[in-house]
Design a protein around this motif. Structure first.
Motif, PDB file in Angstrom:
ATOM      1  N   ALA A 122      35.448  31.348  27.885  1.00 53.41           N
ATOM      2  CA  ALA A 122      34.688  32.578  28.048  1.00 53.41           C
ATOM      3  C   ALA A 122      35.055  33.598  26.971  1.00 53.41           C
ATOM      4  O   ALA A 122      36.112  33.514  26.346  1.00 53.41           O
ATOM      5  N   LYS A 123      34.176  34.557  26.760  1.00 56.39           N
ATOM      6  CA  LYS A 123      34.457  35.653  25.844  1.00 56.39           C
ATOM      7  C   LYS A 123      35.306  36.708  26.548  1.00 56.39           C
ATOM      8  O   LYS A 123      35.333  36.780  27.783  1.00 56.39           O
ATOM      9  N   VAL A 124      35.995  37.514  25.762  1.00 55.60           N
ATOM     10  CA  VAL A 124      36.820  38.580  26.306  1.00 55.60           C
ATOM     11  C   VAL A 124      36.289  39.916  25.806  1.00 55.60           C
ATOM     12  O   VAL A 124      35.693  39.999  24.718  1.00 55.60           O
ATOM     13  N   ALA A 125      36.494  40.935  26.610  1.00 58.24           N
ATOM     14  CA  ALA A 125      36.019  42.279  26.285  1.00 58.24           C
ATOM     15  C   ALA A 125      37.208  43.220  26.183  1.00 58.24           C
ATOM     16  O   ALA A 125      38.099  43.199  27.048  1.00 58.24           O
ATOM     17  N   LEU A 126      37.214  44.018  25.124  1.00 58.02           N
ATOM     18  CA  LEU A 126      38.240  45.049  24.954  1.00 58.02           C
ATOM     19  C   LEU A 126      37.770  46.308  25.663  1.00 58.02           C
ATOM     20  O   LEU A 126      36.710  46.860  25.334  1.00 58.02           O
ATOM     21  N   VAL A 127      38.555  46.762  26.664  1.00 54.31           N
ATOM     22  CA  VAL A 127      38.165  47.872  27.534  1.00 54.31           C
ATOM     23  C   VAL A 127      39.179  48.998  27.362  1.00 54.31           C
ATOM     24  O   VAL A 127      40.392  48.749  27.258  1.00 54.31           O
ATOM     25  N   ALA A 128      38.680  50.221  27.338  1.00 50.74           N
ATOM     26  CA  ALA A 128      39.525  51.404  27.227  1.00 50.74           C
ATOM     27  C   ALA A 128      39.364  52.257  28.478  1.00 50.74           C
ATOM     28  O   ALA A 128      38.246  52.503  28.943  1.00 50.74           O
ATOM     29  N   VAL A 129      40.511  52.709  29.027  1.00 49.53           N
ATOM     30  CA  VAL A 129      40.517  53.631  30.147  1.00 49.53           C
ATOM     31  C   VAL A 129      41.662  54.616  29.903  1.00 49.53           C
ATOM     32  O   VAL A 129      42.827  54.230  29.850  1.00 49.53           O
ATOM     33  N   GLY A 130      41.322  55.888  29.719  1.00 52.36           N
ATOM     34  CA  GLY A 130      42.339  56.880  29.379  1.00 52.36           C
ATOM     35  C   GLY A 130      42.930  56.576  28.015  1.00 52.36           C
ATOM     36  O   GLY A 130      42.220  56.435  27.013  1.00 52.36           O
ATOM     37  N   HIS A 193      37.063  31.944  36.474  1.00 52.56           N
ATOM     38  CA  HIS A 193      37.032  32.621  35.177  1.00 52.56           C
ATOM     39  C   HIS A 193      36.720  31.659  34.029  1.00 52.56           C
ATOM     40  O   HIS A 193      37.048  31.956  32.885  1.00 52.56           O
ATOM     41  N   SER A 194      36.088  30.501  34.324  1.00 51.34           N
ATOM     42  CA  SER A 194      35.602  29.621  33.263  1.00 51.34           C
ATOM     43  C   SER A 194      34.216  30.068  32.818  1.00 51.34           C
ATOM     44  O   SER A 194      33.508  30.782  33.540  1.00 51.34           O
ATOM     45  N   ALA A 195      33.819  29.617  31.637  1.00 54.22           N
ATOM     46  CA  ALA A 195      32.556  30.066  31.044  1.00 54.22           C
ATOM     47  C   ALA A 195      31.372  29.687  31.932  1.00 54.22           C
ATOM     48  O   ALA A 195      31.230  28.535  32.352  1.00 54.22           O
ATOM     49  N   GLY A 196      30.521  30.669  32.232  1.00 55.82           N
ATOM     50  CA  GLY A 196      29.285  30.430  32.960  1.00 55.82           C
ATOM     51  C   GLY A 196      29.415  30.253  34.450  1.00 55.82           C
ATOM     52  O   GLY A 196      28.411  29.985  35.126  1.00 55.82           O
ATOM     53  N   THR A 197      30.610  30.404  35.019  1.00 60.24           N
ATOM     54  CA  THR A 197      30.796  30.168  36.446  1.00 60.24           C
ATOM     55  C   THR A 197      30.648  31.471  37.232  1.00 60.24           C
ATOM     56  O   THR A 197      30.779  32.570  36.686  1.00 60.24           O
ATOM     57  N   TYR A 198      30.392  31.316  38.515  1.00 63.65           N
ATOM     58  CA  TYR A 198      30.295  32.478  39.413  1.00 63.65           C
ATOM     59  C   TYR A 198      30.426  31.988  40.844  1.00 63.65           C
ATOM     60  O   TYR A 198      30.187  30.821  41.162  1.00 63.65           O
ATOM     61  N   GLY A 199      30.832  32.906  41.711  1.00 64.27           N
ATOM     62  CA  GLY A 199      30.872  32.661  43.144  1.00 64.27           C
ATOM     63  C   GLY A 199      29.867  33.563  43.834  1.00 64.27           C
ATOM     64  O   GLY A 199      29.392  34.551  43.265  1.00 64.27           O
ATOM     65  N   THR A 200      29.545  33.238  45.078  1.00 67.39           N
ATOM     66  CA  THR A 200      28.542  33.984  45.825  1.00 67.39           C
ATOM     67  C   THR A 200      29.115  34.395  47.171  1.00 67.39           C
ATOM     68  O   THR A 200      29.703  33.567  47.880  1.00 67.39           O
ATOM     69  N   ILE A 201      28.945  35.671  47.509  1.00 70.05           N
ATOM     70  CA  ILE A 201      29.352  36.168  48.822  1.00 70.05           C
ATOM     71  C   ILE A 201      28.296  35.752  49.837  1.00 70.05           C
ATOM     72  O   ILE A 201      27.125  36.115  49.720  1.00 70.05           O
ATOM     73  N   LEU A 202      28.704  34.967  50.848  1.00 70.29           N
ATOM     74  CA  LEU A 202      27.749  34.423  51.813  1.00 70.29           C
ATOM     75  C   LEU A 202      27.650  35.256  53.087  1.00 70.29           C
ATOM     76  O   LEU A 202      26.554  35.628  53.508  1.00 70.29           O
ATOM     77  N   ARG A 203      28.788  35.582  53.697  1.00 66.98           N
ATOM     78  CA  ARG A 203      28.749  36.313  54.966  1.00 66.98           C
ATOM     79  C   ARG A 203      30.105  36.962  55.205  1.00 66.98           C
ATOM     80  O   ARG A 203      31.075  36.675  54.510  1.00 66.98           O
ATOM     81  N   LYS A 204      30.156  37.805  56.204  1.00 69.04           N
ATOM     82  CA  LYS A 204      31.376  38.514  56.564  1.00 69.04           C
ATOM     83  C   LYS A 204      31.582  38.414  58.064  1.00 69.04           C
ATOM     84  O   LYS A 204      30.617  38.440  58.845  1.00 69.04           O
ATOM     85  N   SER A 233      30.704  35.109  31.003  1.00 65.46           N
ATOM     86  CA  SER A 233      29.942  34.977  29.762  1.00 65.46           C
ATOM     87  C   SER A 233      29.971  33.549  29.236  1.00 65.46           C
ATOM     88  O   SER A 233      30.659  32.674  29.763  1.00 65.46           O
ATOM     89  N   ASN A 234      29.212  33.325  28.159  1.00 68.05           N
ATOM     90  CA  ASN A 234      29.101  32.024  27.485  1.00 68.05           C
ATOM     91  C   ASN A 234      28.558  30.975  28.449  1.00 68.05           C
ATOM     92  O   ASN A 234      29.159  29.920  28.674  1.00 68.05           O
TER      93      ASN A 234
END
Length: 297
Positions: A122-130, A193-204, A233-234
């Motif tokens: 996956a790609k990485v993003a440089l993030v700034a906070v403060g 956290h592999s490229a193109g993967t995702y999970g889905t919230i089903l229920r609570k 990403s990717n």
């Protein structure tokens, strides 16, 4: 019995060696024996691909990497045969903990740049906070200049989060795509956290939230586990052909050289004899139906 005794008389047993004292004995050192007996095996959690030289404190500077090429770093013995060579890449240290305020408005962070890291898919993003800079896993549509939010507060009504925002599972709506999920509250986000993967919230139900992982298995996590909204990403990583053997070597994959032969049936095309001739027999005559006679008595 006489023939059996005559057989044993003719049987002669030759000595294995004329004199055992003249045989040469090679001694094995204890160190060599330990290396043979205690050879590491793949599948024990070690990758045998690279060693990243981490500093004492977190930094966004690219880290130096030592490629192992499938060898044990201590003994130099070949452990993983499928790993070899590869282009050297700098390692970008990802900060796996997305920490935000426990109450009040969420923390706003700005994406500075989205770059490719050769040590992960996956790609990485440089993030700034403060006054802090950090790397996170980039989402599918993340670009420089985006504002993302991070919060650990669980409101009464689920939030409508944008891509790249990090919230607890209990704060997100059912059906949300997520990645970088915590297995236990407070631990680093080491799921999805592999490229193109995702999970889905089903229920609570209660304090638990059911999430479907990329493997289609369903797991219930505590509602305070942090997760990042969106897809990694990717997304075309697993659909992009490698293209050439040289590119495969650049990726660090060693070919199974000498195993595949095209025509002799060794891990390749199988050439087998045709089955022997069979004679097709004529069909059997249909059996005659039995005639049943009834006699009235």
């Amino acid at each position: 019995m006489a023939s059996l005794a005559r057989l044993f008389q003719n049987l002669a047993i030759k000595p294995i060696a004329s004199d055992v004292r003249t045989l040469r004995v090679s001694y094995i050192s204890t160190e060599s024996l330990a290396r043979v007996m205690n050879k590491p095996k793949p599948g024990t959690g070690k990758a045998y691909r690279r060693i990243v030289h981490y500093p004492e404190q977190y930094t966004v500077e690219p880290l130096k990497v030592t490629n192992l090429a499938g060898r044990d770093p201590d003994t130099g013995r070949l452990i993983a045969k499928g790993i070899g060579g590869g282009i050297k890449h700098k390692y970008h240290w990802v900060k796996w903990v997305r920490d935000g305020p426990l109450e009040g408005p969420p923390q706003v962070e700005k994406v500075i740049d989205v770059i490719h890291d050769g040590c992960r898919t996956a790609k990485v993003a440089l993030v700034a906070v403060g006054d802090e800079l950090k790397y996170i896993i980039a989402t599918e549509n993340m670009k420089a200049g985006d504002l993302i939010k991070t919060s650990r507060f669980i409101p009464r009504i689920p939030v409508r989060a944008n891509e790249g925002d990090a919230y607890p599972l209990g704060a997100l709506q059912v059906g949300t795509q997520i990645h970088c999920l915590e297995k236990y509250p407070g631990q680093p986000c080491h799921l999805i956290h592999s490229a193109g993967t995702y999970g889905t919230i089903l229920r609570k139900f209660g304090d638990l939230v059911v999430v479907q992982l990329p493997s289609k298995q369903e797991f219930a996590f505590h509602q305070t586990c942090m997760a990042t909204v969106g897809r990694v990403s990717n997304i075309y990583h697993n659909k992009t052909p490698i293209g050439s053997a040289q590119k495969n070597r650049e990726l660090g994959n060693r070919p199974r050289s000498g195993l595949w032969h095209r025509k002799d049936g060794r891990h390749g095309r199988k050439i087998r004899k045709l089955p022997p001739m069979r004679v097709i027999a004529p069909p059997s005559d249909p059996s005659a139906e039995p005639i049943i006679f009834t006699v009235k008595v």
